[in-house]
Design a protein around this motif. Structure first.
Motif, short mmCIF file in Angstrom:
data_model
loop_
_atom_site.label_atom_id
_atom_site.label_comp_id
_atom_site.label_asym_id
_atom_site.label_seq_id
_atom_site.Cartn_x
_atom_site.Cartn_y
_atom_site.Cartn_z
N LEU A 133 0.83 -1.20 0.00
CA LEU A 133 0.00 0.00 0.00
C LEU A 133 0.86 1.25 0.00
O LEU A 133 2.00 1.23 0.48
N GLY A 134 0.29 2.32 -0.51
CA GLY A 134 1.03 3.57 -0.54
C GLY A 134 0.12 4.77 -0.42
O GLY A 134 -1.09 4.67 -0.62
N TRP A 135 0.74 5.89 -0.05
CA TRP A 135 0.06 7.19 -0.03
C TRP A 135 0.79 8.11 -1.00
O TRP A 135 2.02 8.17 -1.01
N PHE A 136 0.01 8.86 -1.74
CA PHE A 136 0.52 9.86 -2.67
C PHE A 136 -0.26 11.14 -2.46
O PHE A 136 -1.32 11.14 -1.83
N ARG A 137 0.27 12.25 -2.97
CA ARG A 137 -0.45 13.51 -2.83
C ARG A 137 -0.25 14.37 -4.07
O ARG A 137 0.75 14.25 -4.78
N GLN A 138 -1.23 15.24 -4.29
CA GLN A 138 -1.15 16.17 -5.41
C GLN A 138 -1.56 17.55 -4.94
O GLN A 138 -2.71 17.77 -4.52
N VAL A 192 4.43 9.77 -1.26
CA VAL A 192 4.57 10.21 0.13
C VAL A 192 5.14 9.09 0.99
O VAL A 192 6.16 9.27 1.65
N ALA A 193 4.48 7.92 1.00
CA ALA A 193 4.89 6.83 1.87
C ALA A 193 4.35 5.53 1.33
O ALA A 193 3.34 5.51 0.62
N ALA A 194 5.03 4.43 1.69
CA ALA A 194 4.59 3.11 1.25
C ALA A 194 4.93 2.08 2.30
O ALA A 194 5.87 2.26 3.09
N ARG A 254 4.53 -8.15 -2.55
CA ARG A 254 5.06 -8.27 -1.19
C ARG A 254 6.08 -7.17 -0.87
O ARG A 254 6.52 -7.04 0.26
N LEU A 255 6.41 -6.36 -1.88
CA LEU A 255 7.49 -5.38 -1.71
C LEU A 255 6.95 -3.98 -1.41
O LEU A 255 5.77 -3.71 -1.57
N VAL A 256 7.83 -3.09 -1.01
CA VAL A 256 7.52 -1.67 -0.90
C VAL A 256 7.67 -1.05 -2.29
O VAL A 256 8.66 -1.29 -2.96
N HIS A 257 6.71 -0.25 -2.69
CA HIS A 257 6.75 0.36 -4.02
C HIS A 257 6.61 1.87 -3.90
O HIS A 257 5.71 2.36 -3.24
N THR A 258 7.48 2.60 -4.58
CA THR A 258 7.37 4.06 -4.60
C THR A 258 6.85 4.61 -5.92
O THR A 258 6.15 5.61 -5.90
N PRO A 259 7.12 4.02 -7.09
CA PRO A 259 6.61 4.60 -8.33
C PRO A 259 5.10 4.46 -8.45
O PRO A 259 4.54 3.40 -8.17
#
Length: 123
Positions: free
Chosen positions: A33-38, A47-49, A101-106
């Motif tokens: 899961l991740g958080w993004f912002r605009q 933002v975070a993952a 299962r991984l952390v993703h930023t893109p």
């Protein structure tokens, strides 16, 4: 997969907010899961993952040390605790999910997106 973000609001600089994102439709524990912002007039940014399983995390440099991402498997929810908010944090915040299962930023790695919740920080 459905994602429902909530918890945004208007606060003064220095305040805290906690965003929540309710996950449904598939087994929560199979997704990173991740958080993004605009922000207005800007592109959406990471933002975070957090990974599934042991919950490895990653943060953008602009929020590191102030924001914390976490996940609660009992509630199928991912959180973003935001402390020491500054006006530059003003944005529409999105949660996202990817079957991994991984952390993703893109952003391109995420398949599912919530509708966004607005955070406004005034000085």
């Amino acid at each position: 997969v459905q994602l429902q973000a909530s918890g945004g609001g208007s606060v003064q600089a220095g305040a805290s907010l906690r965003l929540s994102c309710a996950f449904s439709g598939r087994p929560f524990n199979q997704y990173a899961l991740g958080w993004f912002r605009q922000a207005p007039g800007k592109s959406r940014e990471f933002v975070a993952a957090i990974s599934r399983g042991i919950g490895n995390t990653d943060y953008s440099d602009s929020v590191k040390g102030r924001f914390t991402i976490s996940r609660d498997s009992a509630k199928n929810t991912v959180y973003l605790q935001m402390n020491s908010l500054i006006p530059e944090d003003t944005a529409l915040y999105y949660c996202a999910a990817t079957y991994s299962r991984l952390v993703h930023t893109p952003q391109r790695n995420y398949d599912y997106w919530g509708q966004g919740t607005q955070v406004t920080v005034s000085s």
